[in-house]
Motif scaffolding. Structure first.
Motif, PDB file in Angstrom:
ATOM      1  N   ARG A  24       0.812  -1.215   0.000  1.00  0.00           N
ATOM      2  CA  ARG A  24       0.000   0.000   0.000  1.00  0.00           C
ATOM      3  C   ARG A  24       0.851   1.273   0.000  1.00  0.00           C
ATOM      4  N   LYS A  25       1.867   1.341   0.852  1.00  0.00           N
ATOM      5  CA  LYS A  25       2.640   2.582   0.956  1.00  0.00           C
ATOM      6  C   LYS A  25       3.303   2.949  -0.367  1.00  0.00           C
ATOM      7  N   LYS A  26       3.937   1.980  -1.005  1.00  0.00           N
ATOM      8  CA  LYS A  26       4.604   2.251  -2.274  1.00  0.00           C
ATOM      9  C   LYS A  26       3.590   2.564  -3.368  1.00  0.00           C
ATOM     10  N   SER A  27       2.465   1.849  -3.363  1.00  0.00           N
ATOM     11  CA  SER A  27       1.430   2.085  -4.370  1.00  0.00           C
ATOM     12  C   SER A  27       0.857   3.491  -4.243  1.00  0.00           C
ATOM     13  N   ASP A  28       0.592   3.908  -3.006  1.00  0.00           N
ATOM     14  CA  ASP A  28       0.044   5.253  -2.790  1.00  0.00           C
ATOM     15  C   ASP A  28       1.053   6.326  -3.200  1.00  0.00           C
ATOM     16  N   ALA A  29       2.327   6.095  -2.881  1.00  0.00           N
ATOM     17  CA  ALA A  29       3.369   7.068  -3.251  1.00  0.00           C
ATOM     18  C   ALA A  29       3.511   7.158  -4.766  1.00  0.00           C
ATOM     19  N   ASP A 122      12.088   7.467   2.849  1.00  0.00           N
ATOM     20  CA  ASP A 122      13.028   7.241   1.745  1.00  0.00           C
ATOM     21  C   ASP A 122      12.507   6.212   0.744  1.00  0.00           C
ATOM     22  N   SER A 123      12.013   5.070   1.247  1.00  0.00           N
ATOM     23  CA  SER A 123      11.542   4.024   0.336  1.00  0.00           C
ATOM     24  C   SER A 123      10.306   4.470  -0.438  1.00  0.00           C
ATOM     25  N   SER A 124       9.410   5.180   0.231  1.00  0.00           N
ATOM     26  CA  SER A 124       8.205   5.656  -0.444  1.00  0.00           C
ATOM     27  C   SER A 124       8.525   6.780  -1.428  1.00  0.00           C
ATOM     28  N   PHE A 125       9.533   7.591  -1.116  1.00  0.00           N
ATOM     29  CA  PHE A 125       9.914   8.652  -2.043  1.00  0.00           C
ATOM     30  C   PHE A 125      10.387   8.057  -3.366  1.00  0.00           C
ATOM     31  N   GLY A 126      11.084   6.922  -3.292  1.00  0.00           N
ATOM     32  CA  GLY A 126      11.517   6.236  -4.508  1.00  0.00           C
ATOM     33  C   GLY A 126      10.320   5.849  -5.366  1.00  0.00           C
ATOM     34  N   SER A 127       9.259   5.346  -4.742  1.00  0.00           N
ATOM     35  CA  SER A 127       8.049   4.975  -5.483  1.00  0.00           C
ATOM     36  C   SER A 127       7.338   6.204  -6.033  1.00  0.00           C
TER      37      SER A 127
END
Length: 317
Positions: A24-29, A122-127
């Motif tokens: 979810r976090k990466k998808s939303d980002a 950091d990881s979500s910013f990449g997405s």
């Protein structure tokens, strides 16, 4: 043979980057990044792309929010000589409200979307950057040249150009260069290190390694070429010197006193050169007993050439 689009480097990059968007976090980002470069108006949201991977990813993510694909309007526009353009429209107010709620924002204003992206981990910013790059990014095959760019949509807010650049510098230390091409503003990188970092950031680690491997291969090839060119140049200089030496010896040999006018050491050198016309100075030096130094042989050849020059001058006089 023309390379198919599915075999191109940018296709591999976007395919790998899209596959990195999980959870979810990466998808939303990622959705946040895609919406940042979408067309937002009072009539709704329009996401445009000429890449089927991006279209499929947008649909996959948005259907986590919207209950049914039937509520979306999907169109394909085909242009002669160009890739088809996919347009996905969301116009239902309840669906737009659901997206806002999901992302924790009050509107799709450029400032708010950039601010939300700035607050990501950091990881979500990449997405988040994956969503932007998939939507409007391009990268050249490193075998041809190093070039990665983000083309800002023509109808985008003026703040978007500076905003994306500032976020990249602040979060990962990447400083993008800028240009305007055909009226479109573009952020780009030309150095391999920045491209490697950018590809890693958006989840295309395999492509990043490919850039590194290509750089190593190019470096080895260039060094080999430089060494070959250097060897060739040295060989040409060596051959030119040997020709001058042989010409000088012939002049002396054809003069009235011939080689007998030379001292023993110079005559020995002249005979060795005639016997071994292809030898380098260091190889000729080894033929003496005891062996001479290379500089010693070179000094003797200078004396031979000087004698030949004097013979020529005396004939002219």
């Amino acid at each position: 043979m023309k390379v198919k689009s599915t075999e191109s480097f940018v296709y591999k990059v976007k395919s790998e980057a899209a596959g990195s968007v999980t959870g979810r976090k990466k998808s939303d980002a990622c959705l946040l990044g895609m919406l940042l470069v979408s067309e937002i108006s009072c009539s709704g949201i329009v996401y445009k792309t000429d890449n089927e991977i991006c279209k499929d990813l947008f649909l996959r993510i948005i259907l986590h929010v919207i209950p049914s694909e039937n509520r979306l309007s999907e169109e394909i526009f085909r242009h002669r000589g160009r890739l088809p353009e996919y347009r996905i429209s969301i116009s239902e107010k309840s669906d737009i409200d659901a997206i806002l709620k999901r992302l924790g924002i009050s509107c799709f204003d450029c400032d708010e979307l950039l601010s939300c992206g700035d607050k990501l981990s950091d990881s979500s910013f990449g997405s988040f950057m994956t969503g932007i790059f998939l939507s409007c990014g391009r990268v050249t095959d490193p075998g041809r040249e190093y070039h990665l760019e983000i083309v800002i949509p023509e109808n985008a807010d003026e703040k978007l150009y500076d905003g994306i650049s500032e976020l990249l510098e602040r979060h990962v230390g990447l400083i993008a260069k800028r240009l305007t091409r055909g009226g479109q503003k573009i952020l780009y990188f030309k150095d391999s290190e920045s491209i490697e970092d950018m590809l890693t950031l958006i989840g295309a680690t395999g492509a990043s390694l490919e850039v590194m491997n290509t750089k190593v291969y190019k470096d080895i090839r260039n060094r080999a070429n430089r060494a070959t060119n250097c060897d060739t140049a040295n060989l040409e200089r060596q051959n030119a010197s040997a020709l001058r030496q042989l010409e000088a010896i012939k002049v002396i040999e054809n003069s009235p006193d011939g080689l007998s006018q030379l001292s023993d050491e110079l005559r020995e050198l002249a005979l060795l050169r005639l016997k071994y016309p292809e030898y380098a100075l260091s190889e000729l030096a080894e033929e003496f007993n005891p062996p001479l130094s290379r500089s010693g042989v070179n000094h003797r050849f200078k004396r031979l050439i000087e004698i030949a020059e004097n013979i020529k001058k005396s004939k002219e006089g």
